[in-house]
Design a protein around this motif. Structure first.
Motif, PDB file in Angstrom:
ATOM      1  N   SER A 170       0.806  -1.221   0.000  1.00  0.00           N
ATOM      2  CA  SER A 170       0.000   0.000   0.000  1.00  0.00           C
ATOM      3  C   SER A 170       0.837   1.268   0.000  1.00  0.00           C
ATOM      4  CB  SER A 170      -0.933   0.003   1.217  1.00  0.00           C
ATOM      5  OG  SER A 170      -1.826  -1.086   1.158  1.00  0.00           O
ATOM      6  N   GLN A 174       1.013   4.375  -3.112  1.00  0.00           N
ATOM      7  CA  GLN A 174       0.903   5.842  -3.039  1.00  0.00           C
ATOM      8  C   GLN A 174       1.837   6.506  -4.047  1.00  0.00           C
ATOM      9  OE1 GLN A 174      -1.766   6.517  -1.202  1.00  0.00           O
ATOM     10  NE2 GLN A 174      -1.577   4.307  -0.862  1.00  0.00           N
ATOM     11  N   ASP A 181      -4.838   7.428  -2.000  1.00  0.00           N
ATOM     12  CA  ASP A 181      -5.471   6.847  -0.811  1.00  0.00           C
ATOM     13  C   ASP A 181      -5.375   7.808   0.370  1.00  0.00           C
ATOM     14  OD1 ASP A 181      -5.998   4.501  -2.234  1.00  0.00           O
ATOM     15  OD2 ASP A 181      -4.074   3.625  -1.678  1.00  0.00           O
ATOM     16  N   THR A 185      -9.196   8.823   0.877  1.00  0.00           N
ATOM     17  CA  THR A 185      -9.686   8.050   2.021  1.00  0.00           C
ATOM     18  C   THR A 185      -9.200   8.617   3.347  1.00  0.00           C
ATOM     19  OG1 THR A 185      -9.733   6.029   0.681  1.00  0.00           O
ATOM     20  CG2 THR A 185      -9.711   5.760   3.080  1.00  0.00           C
TER      21      THR A 185
END
Length: 300
Positions: A170, A174, A181, A185
């Motif tokens: 993850s 980015q 994200d 988010t």
């Protein structure tokens, strides 16, 4: 860059330290906190790591790879273990982008655009420096790949190398998606938790925001650190529990949420640590989100 800069270096540095402090003062399931050590580490090491990495991350004009390597090197010298590699990898391009943003006030949109510009210029030298940092931090499984392993000299730029890893990590994602994200988010969850409610506000709005962001990430998709350590199936099961716990926690009346502590989350924390499950990537994303939030609006 000549001209007026959107935030002072001092404010950005303070925002980073505040976000790192919230990381350990906020009890988050499976993560080290002041209330609950774990995974052979304790909160003081994380605070010392933030202090050790600060100057390197905010070195004006430094390339992203150099910021990463210097921050990891200083952290390793200070605490002797990997406490903040994910945070460093996330904050380095964010800090570099602050050197290039325009006149105040700083907006999330302007910062996001500047991050995109920084990422587009990452080259093989940035990759070489970042590879050295990852190898030095020695996180289990991170950087081991059939293509562009950190244990061999890179042949492509850092962003391209991160793209190769983006489906399984993850933080690498980015770099590939321009920190989407985090800016979508993460900030949405942060400002949702920070919005004043008609009932009395929580005692520590920062901790409430940190926990809300962390659970949003942990419940959004499998945590990369858990996947590397325990496999995708277990990571997916943690994500499902996080989603359920987050929904329950969010339904709690604002007046009842006077701190981030929650008996059910505290019990889950003990369970995760007993099984050596550490949602470290979700925590790293949350720290970077709170850093951005405190810079752009002084909230979170």
């Amino acid at each position: 860059m000549p001209g007026t800069h959107p935030i002072s270096v001092e404010r950005a540095r303070a925002a980073f330290l505040e976000a790192c402090a919230l990381d350990v003062t906020t009890p988050k399931p499976g993560n080290v906190s002041t209330q609950s050590p774990g995974h052979g580490m304790h909160a003081a090491q994380f605070l010392a790591s933030a202090d050790a990495s600060l100057d390197a991350l905010f070195a004006r004009g430094a390339r992203v790879g150099q910021r990463i390597l210097d921050a990891v090197t200083r952290t390793r010298a200070a605490v002797g273990c990997n406490t903040n590699l994910g945070i460093v990898l996330l904050v380095a391009p964010l800090a570099a982008a602050l050197d290039e943003t325009g006149d105040p006030p700083l907006s999330a949109q302007a910062w996001r655009a500047a991050v995109g510009d920084v990422l587009s210029r990452l080259d093989v030298e940035d990759a070489r420096l970042a590879y050295r940092a990852i190898a030095l931090a020695n996180p289990g499984g991170l950087g081991d790949a059939p293509e562009q392993s950190v244990h061999a000299p890179p042949t492509i730029g850092l962003r391209d190398a991160m793209r190769l890893a983006s489906e399984r990590d993850s933080i690498a994602r980015q770099y590939a998606n321009g920190f989407a994200d985090l800016f979508d988010t993460g900030l949405a969850a942060c400002f949702e938790a920070s919005t004043p409610a008609p009932e009395p506000a929580p005692v520590n709005r920062g901790e409430i925001a940190m926990l809300n962001v962390f659970l949003a990430f942990l419940g959004g998709w499998p945590d990369s650190h858990i996947v590397r350590k325990h496999g995708l199936a277990l990571a997916q099961s943690v994500t499902l529990v996080a989603r359920e716990q987050h929904a329950r926690w969010r339904q709690t009346r604002p007046a009842a949420r006077r701190s981030a502590s929650d008996p059910q989350l505290d019990a889950w924390d003990l369970e995760l640590k007993a099984r050596a499950i550490n949602p470290g990537t979700s925590a790293d994303l949350a720290v970077a989100t709170l850093f951005v939030a405190r810079c752009v609006e002084g909230r979170g």
